[in-house]
Write an enzyme that holds these catalytic residues in place. Structure first.
Site, short mmCIF file in Angstrom:
data_model
loop_
_atom_site.label_atom_id
_atom_site.label_comp_id
_atom_site.label_asym_id
_atom_site.label_seq_id
_atom_site.Cartn_x
_atom_site.Cartn_y
_atom_site.Cartn_z
N LYS A 91 45.36 33.66 45.66
CA LYS A 91 43.96 33.89 45.26
C LYS A 91 43.40 32.74 44.42
O LYS A 91 42.19 32.57 44.32
CB LYS A 91 43.80 35.22 44.51
CG LYS A 91 44.40 35.29 43.13
CD LYS A 91 44.20 36.68 42.54
CE LYS A 91 44.85 36.84 41.18
NZ LYS A 91 44.25 35.99 40.13
N ASP A 92 44.29 31.92 43.80
CA ASP A 92 43.82 30.78 43.01
C ASP A 92 43.57 29.54 43.86
O ASP A 92 42.99 28.57 43.37
CB ASP A 92 44.86 30.42 41.94
CG ASP A 92 45.01 31.48 40.87
OD1 ASP A 92 44.05 32.24 40.65
OD2 ASP A 92 46.10 31.55 40.25
N THR A 138 38.20 42.02 30.89
CA THR A 138 38.56 41.35 32.14
C THR A 138 37.92 39.97 32.17
O THR A 138 36.82 39.79 31.64
CB THR A 138 38.12 42.14 33.39
OG1 THR A 138 38.39 41.34 34.56
CG2 THR A 138 36.65 42.50 33.37
N SER A 140 37.33 38.52 35.06
CA SER A 140 36.89 38.41 36.45
C SER A 140 35.46 38.94 36.62
O SER A 140 35.20 40.12 36.40
CB SER A 140 37.84 39.21 37.35
OG SER A 140 37.25 39.49 38.60
N ARG A 142 34.12 39.32 39.44
CA ARG A 142 34.20 40.26 40.58
C ARG A 142 34.45 41.68 40.09
O ARG A 142 33.79 42.63 40.53
CB ARG A 142 35.34 39.82 41.52
CG ARG A 142 35.66 40.82 42.63
CD ARG A 142 36.93 40.43 43.37
NE ARG A 142 38.09 40.29 42.49
CZ ARG A 142 38.82 41.31 42.04
NH1 ARG A 142 38.51 42.55 42.39
NH2 ARG A 142 39.84 41.11 41.24
N ARG A 143 35.40 41.82 39.16
CA ARG A 143 35.69 43.16 38.63
C ARG A 143 34.52 43.70 37.82
O ARG A 143 34.15 44.86 37.96
CB ARG A 143 36.96 43.10 37.76
CG ARG A 143 38.23 42.86 38.58
CD ARG A 143 39.42 42.53 37.69
NE ARG A 143 40.63 42.33 38.47
CZ ARG A 143 41.63 41.55 38.11
NH1 ARG A 143 41.56 40.86 36.97
NH2 ARG A 143 42.71 41.43 38.87
N ARG A 160 40.90 36.29 28.10
CA ARG A 160 41.62 35.22 28.79
C ARG A 160 43.04 35.16 28.27
O ARG A 160 43.41 35.80 27.31
CB ARG A 160 40.91 33.87 28.58
CG ARG A 160 39.55 33.72 29.26
CD ARG A 160 39.62 33.57 30.76
NE ARG A 160 40.64 32.62 31.19
CZ ARG A 160 40.50 31.30 31.18
NH1 ARG A 160 39.40 30.75 30.75
NH2 ARG A 160 41.48 30.51 31.60
N ASN A 162 47.46 34.41 29.49
CA ASN A 162 48.39 34.94 30.48
C ASN A 162 48.54 36.45 30.31
O ASN A 162 47.98 37.04 29.38
CB ASN A 162 49.73 34.20 30.42
CG ASN A 162 50.46 34.39 29.10
OD1 ASN A 162 50.46 35.48 28.53
ND2 ASN A 162 51.08 33.34 28.62
N ARG A 166 47.22 38.85 27.18
CA ARG A 166 46.17 39.86 27.33
C ARG A 166 46.67 41.25 26.92
O ARG A 166 45.95 42.02 26.29
CB ARG A 166 45.64 39.86 28.76
CG ARG A 166 44.67 38.70 29.01
CD ARG A 166 44.11 38.72 30.41
NE ARG A 166 44.88 37.85 31.30
CZ ARG A 166 44.63 37.72 32.59
NH1 ARG A 166 43.66 38.44 33.16
NH2 ARG A 166 45.35 36.91 33.33
N CYS A 255 36.96 31.39 43.01
CA CYS A 255 37.49 32.54 42.27
C CYS A 255 36.55 32.96 41.15
O CYS A 255 36.76 33.97 40.50
CB CYS A 255 38.88 32.22 41.72
SG CYS A 255 38.92 30.91 40.50
#
Length: 328
Positions: A91-92, A138, A140, A142-143, A160, A162, A166, A255
């Site tokens: 996805k990246d 999040t 994202s 998209r989310r 943000r 890893n 989070r 992304c």
């Protein structure tokens, strides 16, 4: 079967490049171990490195505006022959690869869906039952775009770092978050699947393009590495991700754009649903289509056609206007 011939000792060393995060390393170990089982005489050292996305942690991903935020440094090392192949969360990986690069393998997909992990104070909740004003973390868009549409009383805040960073921010005594949204696949891969409180089905959140799949990138001219990687390909995953990446490529999204997908096989029929949403979730284009996929080398051609078809349907429904607003 290993490539034929009597290779020199140097030829028996294949160097893998990866990001430094725990998840990236776990994924790379998975690829290395699969290669080691196939080619026991070979040596597979790993070279971890930091990418732009790993270094810029105080800016939301969509504000960085770089499609290759997690891949550029890895691809440079590949180009300069410092490594022989690179392991990515697919996805990246941008949908158009740099000249001379090839997607050598797409491995079998983990669960591609999104999940919510709740703070202990909200452990008995779902997104549906959270009090109004609860904060969900999040990084994202998209989310955020999809969940704002379904849960307008919730607040969304960027988070943000890893996965472990989070989770630590979520668990802190002074945490502002009722919950955070992460990929099921990532949590499972770092043995944190037990933290999943709620898996979001496609009616709530279409996942990211290629979410849950690992991609292995190599040099297009390196036929020996291409041959080595071939057995790692998982046909169904590769075809599904090809259709999803084709949709994104046709829409020219990265992304950092709210594009969601869901793909599935029913027999030989591949179904693909796609969504483009404004960041506030108020404007949405969503549609689907399916195509019969032959069980041969032309499968990816058909999958590409399906992605283009669904993307064009979304453009007809207003996706271009939504994307133009985001880009400007």
């Amino acid at each position: 079967m290993a490539p034929t011939g009597d290779p020199s000792p140097d030829a028996l060393t294949i160097t893998l490049g990866t990001r430094k995060s725990q998840l990236a390393m776990v994924q790379t170990y998975h690829v290395r171990d699969a290669l080691q089982r196939l080619y026991p005489k070979y040596h597979f050292p790993i070279v971890p490195m930091s990418t732009t996305g790993d270094k810029i942690l105080d800016v939301a991903l969509f504000k960085i505006g770089e499609k290759s935020v997690f891949t550029k440094e890895l691809e440079l090392a590949l180009h300069e022959k410092k490594v022989d192949l690179v392991v990515h969360s697919l996805k990246d990986l941008p949908t158009t690869l740099p000249p001379g690069m090839l997607l050598g393998a797409v491995m079998e997909r983990e669960n591609p869906h999104d999940a919510v992990v709740f703070n202990a104070k909200f452990k008995d909740h779902t997104l549906e039952s959270l009090p109004a004003g609860s904060v969900i973390g999040t990084s994202s868009v998209r989310r955020i775009a999809q969940l704002k549409r379904r849960f307008p009383t919730l607040e969304f805040q960027d988070i943000r770092g890893n996965l472990n960073t989070r989770l630590a921010k979520l668990d802190a005594d002074d945490s502002p978050f009722a919950g955070i949204v992460l990929a099921v696949a990532g949590l499972n891969r770092i043995d944190m699947g037990h933290r999943i409180s709620q898996i979001l089905d496609p009616s709530l959140s279409l996942h990211a393009v290629s979410q849950g799949a690992l991609g292995v990138e190599c040099r297009e001219a390196d036929t020996r590495i291409i041959e080595l990687l071939a057995p790692l390909n998982h046909f169904e995953t590769r075809v599904r991700c090809t259709s999803e990446r084709s949709l994104m490529r046709t829409l020219e999204g990265g992304c950092s754009v709210p594009i969601g997908v869901n793909s599935r096989f029913e027999g030989r029929t591949l179904h693909l649903r796609g969504l483009v949403a404004s960041v506030d979730g108020k404007q949405v284009a969503e549609d689907d289509a399916d195509i019969e996929i032959p069980d041969d080398a032309s499968a990816e051609t058909y999958a590409n056609e399906l992605g283009e078809l669904v993307a064009k349907k979304l453009l007809d429904l207003g996706a271009r206007e939504i994307l133009d607003q985001i880009h400007h």
